[in-house]
Design a protein around this motif. Sequence first.
Motif, PDB file in Angstrom:
ATOM      1  N   GLY A 131       0.796  -1.214   0.000  1.00 48.41           N
ATOM      2  CA  GLY A 131       0.000   0.000   0.000  1.00 48.41           C
ATOM      3  C   GLY A 131       0.834   1.271   0.000  1.00 48.41           C
ATOM      4  O   GLY A 131       2.063   1.244   0.042  1.00 48.41           O
ATOM      5  N   GLY A 132       0.151   2.416  -0.067  1.00 46.97           N
ATOM      6  CA  GLY A 132       0.824   3.703  -0.094  1.00 46.97           C
ATOM      7  C   GLY A 132       0.929   4.252  -1.499  1.00 46.97           C
ATOM      8  O   GLY A 132       0.260   3.795  -2.427  1.00 46.97           O
ATOM      9  N   GLU A 133       1.787   5.265  -1.660  1.00 53.92           N
ATOM     10  CA  GLU A 133       2.002   5.866  -2.969  1.00 53.92           C
ATOM     11  C   GLU A 133       2.880   4.957  -3.826  1.00 53.92           C
ATOM     12  O   GLU A 133       3.980   4.581  -3.408  1.00 53.92           O
ATOM     13  N   MET A 134       2.387   4.625  -4.995  1.00 54.79           N
ATOM     14  CA  MET A 134       3.086   3.690  -5.877  1.00 54.79           C
ATOM     15  C   MET A 134       3.582   4.397  -7.132  1.00 54.79           C
ATOM     16  O   MET A 134       2.804   5.067  -7.816  1.00 54.79           O
ATOM     17  N   GLN A 135       4.869   4.240  -7.413  1.00 54.12           N
ATOM     18  CA  GLN A 135       5.431   4.626  -8.695  1.00 54.12           C
ATOM     19  C   GLN A 135       5.795   3.359  -9.459  1.00 54.12           C
ATOM     20  O   GLN A 135       5.681   2.243  -8.930  1.00 54.12           O
ATOM     21  N   LEU A 136       6.231   3.509 -10.696  1.00 58.22           N
ATOM     22  CA  LEU A 136       6.434   2.353 -11.575  1.00 58.22           C
ATOM     23  C   LEU A 136       7.357   1.306 -10.950  1.00 58.22           C
ATOM     24  O   LEU A 136       7.021   0.118 -10.914  1.00 58.22           O
ATOM     25  N   HIS A 137       8.518   1.736 -10.456  1.00 53.82           N
ATOM     26  CA  HIS A 137       9.514   0.780  -9.962  1.00 53.82           C
ATOM     27  C   HIS A 137       8.945  -0.087  -8.841  1.00 53.82           C
ATOM     28  O   HIS A 137       9.007  -1.321  -8.895  1.00 53.82           O
ATOM     29  N   ARG A 138       8.374   0.548  -7.843  1.00 52.78           N
ATOM     30  CA  ARG A 138       7.814  -0.203  -6.720  1.00 52.78           C
ATOM     31  C   ARG A 138       6.573  -0.987  -7.144  1.00 52.78           C
ATOM     32  O   ARG A 138       6.329  -2.106  -6.673  1.00 52.78           O
ATOM     33  N   GLY A 139       5.797  -0.405  -8.032  1.00 50.87           N
ATOM     34  CA  GLY A 139       4.610  -1.092  -8.519  1.00 50.87           C
ATOM     35  C   GLY A 139       4.948  -2.426  -9.165  1.00 50.87           C
ATOM     36  O   GLY A 139       4.197  -3.400  -9.048  1.00 50.87           O
ATOM     37  N   ILE A 140       6.104  -2.474  -9.839  1.00 51.71           N
ATOM     38  CA  ILE A 140       6.531  -3.721 -10.481  1.00 51.71           C
ATOM     39  C   ILE A 140       6.950  -4.745  -9.447  1.00 51.71           C
ATOM     40  O   ILE A 140       6.456  -5.875  -9.429  1.00 51.71           O
ATOM     41  N   TYR A 141       7.885  -4.371  -8.569  1.00 51.65           N
ATOM     42  CA  TYR A 141       8.428  -5.415  -7.691  1.00 51.65           C
ATOM     43  C   TYR A 141       7.459  -5.833  -6.590  1.00 51.65           C
ATOM     44  O   TYR A 141       7.582  -6.917  -6.030  1.00 51.65           O
ATOM     45  N   GLU A 142       6.448  -4.975  -6.278  1.00 50.57           N
ATOM     46  CA  GLU A 142       5.419  -5.396  -5.332  1.00 50.57           C
ATOM     47  C   GLU A 142       4.160  -5.897  -6.041  1.00 50.57           C
ATOM     48  O   GLU A 142       3.206  -6.313  -5.395  1.00 50.57           O
ATOM     49  N   SER A 143       4.152  -5.827  -7.370  1.00 52.29           N
ATOM     50  CA  SER A 143       3.042  -6.327  -8.180  1.00 52.29           C
ATOM     51  C   SER A 143       1.719  -5.677  -7.781  1.00 52.29           C
ATOM     52  O   SER A 143       0.731  -6.356  -7.479  1.00 52.29           O
ATOM     53  N   CYS A 144       1.690  -4.368  -7.827  1.00 53.69           N
ATOM     54  CA  CYS A 144       0.532  -3.599  -7.359  1.00 53.69           C
ATOM     55  C   CYS A 144      -0.597  -3.584  -8.396  1.00 53.69           C
ATOM     56  O   CYS A 144      -0.448  -3.034  -9.490  1.00 53.69           O
ATOM     57  N   ASN A 145      -1.738  -4.161  -8.029  1.00 54.07           N
ATOM     58  CA  ASN A 145      -2.901  -4.157  -8.925  1.00 54.07           C
ATOM     59  C   ASN A 145      -3.399  -2.747  -9.204  1.00 54.07           C
ATOM     60  O   ASN A 145      -3.808  -2.415 -10.318  1.00 54.07           O
ATOM     61  N   THR A 146      -3.375  -1.918  -8.167  1.00 54.07           N
ATOM     62  CA  THR A 146      -3.853  -0.545  -8.322  1.00 54.07           C
ATOM     63  C   THR A 146      -3.061   0.199  -9.380  1.00 54.07           C
ATOM     64  O   THR A 146      -3.634   0.867 -10.250  1.00 54.07           O
ATOM     65  N   TYR A 147      -1.729   0.073  -9.328  1.00 56.36           N
ATOM     66  CA  TYR A 147      -0.876   0.818 -10.250  1.00 56.36           C
ATOM     67  C   TYR A 147      -1.171   0.432 -11.702  1.00 56.36           C
ATOM     68  O   TYR A 147      -1.363   1.289 -12.565  1.00 56.36           O
TER      69      TYR A 147
END
Length: 644
Positions: free
Chosen positions: A349-365
């Motif tokens: 959770g929290g603010e997601m940018q591309l890099h973190r969105g990839i390695y945490e596999s963020c559905n929201t992003y």
Amino acid sequence: MRKVLLPTIIFVATILLVMRLFYLQVIDDTLKLKSDNNAIKIKYDYPERGYIYDRYGKLLVANQPSYDIMVIPKDIKDLDTIEFCRLLKITREEFLTKVAKAKVYSPRLPSVFLAQLNKKEYAAFQEMQRKFNGFYIQKRSLRDYQVSFGANVFGFITQVNDKIIEKNKYYNSGDLIGRQGVEESYEEILRGIKGVKYIQKDKYNREIGSYKEGKFDTIAVQGKDINLSIDAELQKYGEELMINKRGGIVAIEPKTGEILALVTAPSFDPAILVGRQRSRNYTMLYHDSIAKPLYDRGLLAEYTPGSPFKILTGLVALQEGVIDENTSFSCHHGFSYAPGRFMKCHCHGGEMQLHRGIYESCNTYFSSSYMRTINKYNNPPKGVDVWSNHLKSFGLGQFMGYDLPTGRKGSIPTSKTYKKMYPGWGWSSKTIVSNAIGQGEVLMTPIQLANMIAAVANRGYYYTPHIIKKIKGQPIDKRFRTKHFTTVDKKYFEPMISGLFDVYNLGTAHGLNVEGIEICGKTGTAENYAKINGKRVKLQDHSIFVAFAPKDNPKIAIAVFVENGYWGARWAGPITSLMIEKYIKRKITRKDLEKRMLEGSLEAEYNKYYPKPIIDTLIKQKLDTPVKPEIKKEDAKPKVTPTN
């Protein structure tokens, strides 16, 4: 003048006709060879099939002699049927059936009476052959497998049927032909060219020598040897890791498109499809509708790709300019995309940018990025088609053109898809947002997943995957040496690869890294439904992983799919790490992962709904022992129809 013209035409036509008949019957002997001629017997000399080697020259498939008893029905005379049947261990009813079948094919031409005698049977028959007019031995070659793996890669050889004979005049009754795998794809190269001998017979049907002193005889030409791109050790290791599991592994060399491993599970020893028991064994494999050992999951199984698809969602969004590396979306462990509708997210959770969105596999992003892509043109149908065309440039949604005889297209939806699904209704990006995370209407085969990650490893291009590396005496097909470029610019791959690298360091594959190898990868979990007793039921999720290594000079790209494997890092992730280390280091240091994968089993998960597969019995029995699967009352399960 008119009185002379008609007789002249008739005279000239008669002279021409006589000359033509004289040429055909006296000068040109080939017509006699093509006709059903009682005075000429045709004998074929069958060449050895070409040998099959792996990429390093390791012999995988050789040949062994085989002996067929051929019959010419019209030549059967004064036969002691009882003695004949006793020698070959067949019944009189079987004898009559086989002879009747041969007569239907042709009373004058040879056809197979009994195929694939072993050396002992051949020796016994040869000793008595003089007593059996109308029967003779035809020597052929059968495959001799030097390895016990790779059955789906090799395919097998079998007798031609009437349809093949009618379609292709090269083949005659009893001839062998490649089926499935490289045996089928490279049949014309591997089979060689038959030699032919024409034998003159006298009025007593006795052979008196070569027709025209062998003028029309030809010599057999052995089939060409081929080297596959397969790494034999990697293929073997992959099959071992997939024992007691179902799914597929496809590994590709990114710089060439050469297939390094093509694993389907469950598999079987290719040797069980050789010899007198071949038909029985094949029938058992064919009718195993649960485990489907003849079904190459790496090429044919169409699955929802799950989170690995987020790689493409991000790349298309970057290319379309709707996000950049610094674009941020707020994730609160879920994503609300319409009133009353919600997509769960498992990231921190929290603010997601591309890099973190990839390695945490963020559905929201990635859901937000996808909707921006579709909404860019203020016209959902156009947005979907733009998105779809980008994906197709990665080889998705179409037959890929590889050199194996089977495959599926997968599915990449277009605006037409949704116009059919939602006729007369104004669908939007919110309606189809599940595509963003590899669910929805998106379907991919494991080889498409492997090719996709190979294109990412290459920063935007790929070669058509292929299993041939070298053909003795000729180059491989040009289409396998042609680069295909994606519609995503090279500059957008670097931020994506940076995130994939940290999947191992900070993200969902943490703990699966291999010392000394920089691996970039992506975990995936795909929902799994089946029809049970007529109802759609959710089963255990599939485990998926895609990766390439090393990061900056990739030598291997790989996709692993384990059915009912829970989540990506549980089964597919460890198998991926082990396969990469095996290929690059030629040894394994992650013994902890290896032990868990080799000893681990998903049989209990499969047996909740599916009975024990026949393939288990077939592998463990001796090849010459009849196998009759026993189904006990306590093994009975509800009827299950897989959705994939």
